[in-house]
Design a protein around this motif. Sequence first.
Motif, PDB file in Angstrom:
ATOM      1  N   LEU A  97       0.839  -1.195   0.000  1.00  0.00           N
ATOM      2  CA  LEU A  97       0.000   0.000   0.000  1.00  0.00           C
ATOM      3  C   LEU A  97       0.871   1.241   0.000  1.00  0.00           C
ATOM      4  O   LEU A  97       1.861   1.312   0.735  1.00  0.00           O
ATOM      5  CB  LEU A  97      -0.904   0.008   1.236  1.00  0.00           C
ATOM      6  CG  LEU A  97      -1.792   1.240   1.441  1.00  0.00           C
ATOM      7  CD1 LEU A  97      -2.889   1.294   0.381  1.00  0.00           C
ATOM      8  CD2 LEU A  97      -2.404   1.233   2.846  1.00  0.00           C
ATOM      9  N   GLU A  98       0.516   2.198  -0.852  1.00  0.00           N
ATOM     10  CA  GLU A  98       1.140   3.512  -0.771  1.00  0.00           C
ATOM     11  C   GLU A  98       0.030   4.557  -0.787  1.00  0.00           C
ATOM     12  O   GLU A  98      -1.011   4.360  -1.411  1.00  0.00           O
ATOM     13  CB  GLU A  98       2.134   3.758  -1.913  1.00  0.00           C
ATOM     14  CG  GLU A  98       1.519   3.882  -3.294  1.00  0.00           C
ATOM     15  CD  GLU A  98       2.562   4.219  -4.372  1.00  0.00           C
ATOM     16  OE1 GLU A  98       3.745   4.400  -4.043  1.00  0.00           O
ATOM     17  OE2 GLU A  98       2.154   4.282  -5.551  1.00  0.00           O
ATOM     18  N   ILE A  99       0.245   5.649  -0.050  1.00  0.00           N
ATOM     19  CA  ILE A  99      -0.713   6.751  -0.013  1.00  0.00           C
ATOM     20  C   ILE A  99       0.010   8.008  -0.482  1.00  0.00           C
ATOM     21  O   ILE A  99       1.065   8.371   0.053  1.00  0.00           O
ATOM     22  CB  ILE A  99      -1.277   6.967   1.401  1.00  0.00           C
ATOM     23  CG1 ILE A  99      -1.924   5.685   1.922  1.00  0.00           C
ATOM     24  CG2 ILE A  99      -2.294   8.119   1.400  1.00  0.00           C
ATOM     25  CD1 ILE A  99      -2.378   5.769   3.372  1.00  0.00           C
ATOM     26  N   ILE A 100      -0.550   8.646  -1.497  1.00  0.00           N
ATOM     27  CA  ILE A 100       0.044   9.850  -2.066  1.00  0.00           C
ATOM     28  C   ILE A 100      -0.984  10.971  -2.025  1.00  0.00           C
ATOM     29  O   ILE A 100      -2.140  10.784  -2.417  1.00  0.00           O
ATOM     30  CB  ILE A 100       0.510   9.625  -3.516  1.00  0.00           C
ATOM     31  CG1 ILE A 100       1.467   8.436  -3.592  1.00  0.00           C
ATOM     32  CG2 ILE A 100       1.177  10.883  -4.071  1.00  0.00           C
ATOM     33  CD1 ILE A 100       1.886   8.058  -5.009  1.00  0.00           C
ATOM     34  N   VAL A 101      -0.553  12.124  -1.556  1.00  0.00           N
ATOM     35  CA  VAL A 101      -1.392  13.311  -1.471  1.00  0.00           C
ATOM     36  C   VAL A 101      -0.818  14.393  -2.370  1.00  0.00           C
ATOM     37  O   VAL A 101       0.400  14.618  -2.383  1.00  0.00           O
ATOM     38  CB  VAL A 101      -1.471  13.830  -0.013  1.00  0.00           C
ATOM     39  CG1 VAL A 101      -2.006  15.253   0.044  1.00  0.00           C
ATOM     40  CG2 VAL A 101      -2.326  12.900   0.842  1.00  0.00           C
TER      41      VAL A 101
END
Length: 305
Positions: free
Chosen positions: A35-39
């Motif tokens: 999982l990766e979260i990018i904003v």
Amino acid sequence: MSKISVLIPTYNAAGYLSELIPGLLNQKRSSNDELEIIVVDSSSTDRTRDILSRDYPEVTVHTIDNKQFDHGGTRNLLANLATGDFLLFMTQDAIPYNDELLVNLKSEFADENVLVCYARQIPKLDASPLEVFARSFNYPDRRFVKDQAALKEIGIKTFFNSNVCSMYRSSDFHKNGGFPEKIILNEDMIYASKVIFGGKKVVYAAAAKVYHSHNYSLKQQFKRYFDIGMAFDETKYLLEHASNEKEGMRMVKKQLKYLIEMKKPYMIPYAIIEAASKFIGYNLGKRHQKMPQKWKKRYSAYMKG
């Protein structure tokens, strides 16, 4: 091994982060899923970036000027920053309902013809009765698969898709050119129509749920539907296949029936006024090309520059 990239455009999101980010980090995943979260933050004026850097160092943050935000373009930027096999676009105010959001969305892609899968939106506790109805009308508790054959059955809703919480197969997303840019709204719906017309499928996954609702004022509804009208004017080909106005009338009739069943007939006058605000805003938006730019900026919720 596969990776899910959660992609979130933000602006002054400080009030949502303590629920949103842990809700994503604590999602169930198979042992083979990363999982990766990018904003991408549009230069928030609150503590959004400070909170992310201090409390959630695992989140990658990219900043753009507020005037650069574009519904399609900013999300394309997020997609280009991502490394996942699946791209999950979310809005900052969409809060996972439980820890099964990711697994329920990803499971739909076992069918190789599914290119898009979007989640059900559950109204928040403070949602008004009209908003509760709107969420149940647009996001029922029944899963369905949409392809070209669905046009005869559900009309314009065949193309419906919401980037509030919607997952895309990454390889096909890039192959199809991503979202259209420099349009006011409906980048998600336009992409879904491309998938449908290309002979592939869009799935509404009712088991995948997020909390998401808004108690818009009459002015906000007018502005929102003005933008929707502008968006549909720029995508007239969608309305050649199905009527948007017909679906709107069906919703109003069911809404009035809902208020009577819920023993809230006193809300009917407001519901009618709200429907009129939406109708007027939408139809003015469809005629936006005949308006001076300063009028469009005044009537629009999202227009910049």
